[in-house]
Design an enzyme around this catalytic site. Structure first.
Site, PDB file in Angstrom:
ATOM      1  N   PHE A   1      -4.479   0.868  -4.456  1.00 43.61           N
ATOM      2  CA  PHE A   1      -3.630   1.829  -4.046  1.00 43.61           C
ATOM      3  C   PHE A   1      -3.154   2.925  -5.202  1.00 43.61           C
ATOM      4  CE2 PHE A   1       1.026   2.874  -4.404  1.00 43.61           C
ATOM      5  CZ  PHE A   1       1.472   3.166  -3.065  1.00 43.61           C
TER       6      PHE A   1
ATOM      7  N   ASN B   1       6.433  -3.378  -7.121  1.00 46.17           N
ATOM      8  CA  ASN B   1       6.352  -2.333  -6.217  1.00 46.17           C
ATOM      9  C   ASN B   1       5.597  -3.068  -5.070  1.00 46.17           C
ATOM     10  OD1 ASN B   1       5.875   0.019  -4.581  1.00 46.17           O
ATOM     11  ND2 ASN B   1       4.567   0.984  -5.788  1.00 46.17           N
ATOM     12  N   PRO B   2       6.372  -3.906  -4.331  1.00 43.00           N
ATOM     13  CA  PRO B   2       5.250  -4.460  -3.340  1.00 43.00           C
ATOM     14  C   PRO B   2       5.062  -3.760  -2.114  1.00 43.00           C
ATOM     15  CG  PRO B   2       7.527  -4.903  -2.998  1.00 43.00           C
ATOM     16  CD  PRO B   2       7.763  -4.103  -4.125  1.00 43.00           C
TER      17      PRO B   2
HETATM   18  C1  LIG Z   1       2.402  -0.702  -3.006  1.00 40.98           C
HETATM   19  S1  LIG Z   1       1.245  -1.400  -4.018  1.00 40.98           S
HETATM   20  C2  LIG Z   1       1.583  -1.332  -5.625  1.00 40.98           C
HETATM   21  C3  LIG Z   1       0.649  -1.352  -6.816  1.00 40.98           C
HETATM   22  C4  LIG Z   1       1.110  -0.877  -8.038  1.00 40.98           C
HETATM   23  N1  LIG Z   1       1.769  -1.890  -8.663  1.00 40.98           N
HETATM   24  C5  LIG Z   1       1.379   0.300  -8.264  1.00 40.98           C
HETATM   25  O1  LIG Z   1       2.550   0.595  -8.255  1.00 40.98           O
HETATM   26  O2  LIG Z   1       0.753   1.385  -8.021  1.00 40.98           O
HETATM   27  C6  LIG Z   1       1.144  -3.027  -3.740  1.00 40.98           C
HETATM   28  C7  LIG Z   1       0.209  -4.025  -4.199  1.00 40.98           C
HETATM   29  O3  LIG Z   1       0.562  -5.472  -3.798  1.00 40.98           O
HETATM   30  C8  LIG Z   1      -0.779  -6.349  -3.539  1.00 40.98           C
HETATM   31  N2  LIG Z   1      -0.363  -7.402  -2.515  1.00 40.98           N
HETATM   32  C9  LIG Z   1      -0.355  -7.484  -1.362  1.00 40.98           C
HETATM   33  N3  LIG Z   1       0.091  -8.427  -0.868  1.00 40.98           N
HETATM   34  C10 LIG Z   1       0.304  -9.294  -2.090  1.00 40.98           C
HETATM   35  C11 LIG Z   1       0.681 -10.631  -2.130  1.00 40.98           C
HETATM   36  N4  LIG Z   1       0.834 -11.666  -1.045  1.00 40.98           N
HETATM   37  N5  LIG Z   1       0.548 -11.161  -3.437  1.00 40.98           N
HETATM   38  C12 LIG Z   1       0.357 -10.243  -4.428  1.00 40.98           C
HETATM   39  N6  LIG Z   1      -0.005  -9.060  -4.341  1.00 40.98           N
HETATM   40  C13 LIG Z   1      -0.067  -8.528  -3.048  1.00 40.98           C
HETATM   41  C14 LIG Z   1      -1.648  -5.154  -2.982  1.00 40.98           C
HETATM   42  O4  LIG Z   1      -3.061  -5.538  -3.183  1.00 40.98           O
HETATM   43  C15 LIG Z   1      -1.253  -4.081  -3.793  1.00 40.98           C
HETATM   44  O5  LIG Z   1      -2.105  -3.970  -5.175  1.00 40.98           O
END
Ligand SMILES: C[S@@+](CC[C@H](N)C(=O)[O-])C[C@H]1O[C@@H](n2cnc3c(N)ncnc32)[C@H](O)[C@@H]1O
Length: 281
Positions: free
Chosen positions: A90, A186-187
């Site tokens: 991302f 930031n999920p």
């Molecule tokens: C919106 S991105 C945010 C990335 C980073 N924190 C940023 O703000 O640029 C959400 C992240 O959550 C991760 N993700 C998705 N589902 C997840 C889960 N069940 N557990 C942990 N991480 C997850 C994705 O792989 C992605 O890297």
């Protein structure tokens, strides 16, 4: 010649409907030739070799299809740090810097703060905090193996020894309870049905698992709101990035859990509700 190549690329990018055709053309040329952007204008008569033209053509073709510049150049600036990214990761967004700012504000009086960044991606949030607060210990989690490798590499490129990352579902691999001063995330929070309507650079490129927050976008936000109190110290802080439409439902879930103080909503520079801040009771 350089000057001719620049104006030809600008024109092609205009025709392709890109928002910043001049900037994109300058960035691609300076990246391929390994020269600062200012040199493009200083030496317009510089000859470009066939090999250089072939490399520029390759990147220009990708940009004409609206592939994001961050993937083409392999990096994105966030919190004044260049984060390496690729198509599996991302691209960090400027709005998310608010989470870093609020994290630091909440932690600067704690001598050795312990932090968890859930869904770490490139490491934008966690690595920025680890770099800013040298006495902190930052743990990060991401379900994507490629993201965990990427954030670890970004942390290593700044020789940060206070950052580590775990490939796991949210907080599930963390066995100890009541250990964090701050949990930040930031999920993925875009409702599944809205993903196709996003800007094409976001909808068509990058990992969909970074965006998809389920039916109303609340799947991960609700999971974090319900589980974070078990992992936070008393008075520990939870910071969540949200879409402005999710503020009310987040407040309802926080209040009905009975485990937090009154939530505070912070707006981003566009005036949109962007971050929920709350303290564990
Ligand atoms: C919106 S991105 C945010 C990335 C980073 N924190 C940023 O703000 O640029 C959400 C992240 O959550 C991760 N993700 C998705 N589902 C997840 C889960 N069940 N557990 C942990 N991480 C997850 C994705 O792989 C992605 O890297």
């Amino acid at each position: 010649m350089l000057g001719y190549e620049l104006s030809s690329l600008k024109e092609r990018f205009q025709i392709a409907g890109l928002d910043s055709p001049s900037l994109d053309a300058e960035l691609i040329i300076s990246f391929v030739l390994g020269i600062p952007r200012s040199s493009i204008y200083a030496f317009p008569e510089r000859i470009i070799s066939f090999v250089e033209i072939a490399s520029i053509e390759d990147l220009v073709g990708r940009r004409e299809k609206h592939e994001p510049m961050a993937y083409i150049l392999g990096e994105k600036e966030f919190w004044s740090i260049n984060f390496a990214v690729d198509k599996n990761i991302f691209i960090p967004r400027p709005e998310t810097e608010l989470l870093v700012e609020l994290s630091i504000k909440n932690l600067d009086r704690i001598e050795f703060p312990v932090i968890l960044d859930i869904g770490s991606g490139s490491g934008a949030i966690g690595v920025s905090i680890a770099k800013e607060l040298k006495n902190s210990r930052v743990f990060a989690s991401d379900l994507s193996k490629k993201a965990t490798v990427c954030s670890m590499q970004n942390a290593s490129s700044f020789s940060l020894e206070n950052y580590s990352v775990l490939q796991t579902f949210m907080m599930s691999g963390i066995l100890e309870k009541n250990i964090f001063n701050l949990i930040v995330s930031n999920p993925p929070y875009i409702p599944t049905c809205e993903i196709a309507n996003l800007d094409s650079e976001v909808a068509n490129y990058g990992p969909s698992m970074a965006l998809d927050g389920g039916k109303n976008g609340m799947f991960y936000l609700s999971e974090i709101i319900s589980k974070a109190p078990s992992y936070l110290f008393s008075e520990g802080v939870l910071l969540l990035e949200i879409d402005h439409k999710q503020a009310e439902i987040c407040i309802r879930e926080i209040n009905s859990s009975g485990k937090y103080s009154t939530p505070v909503i912070h707006k981003d520079l566009a005036g949109l509700k962007r971050v929920v801040e709350v303290k564990k009771n």
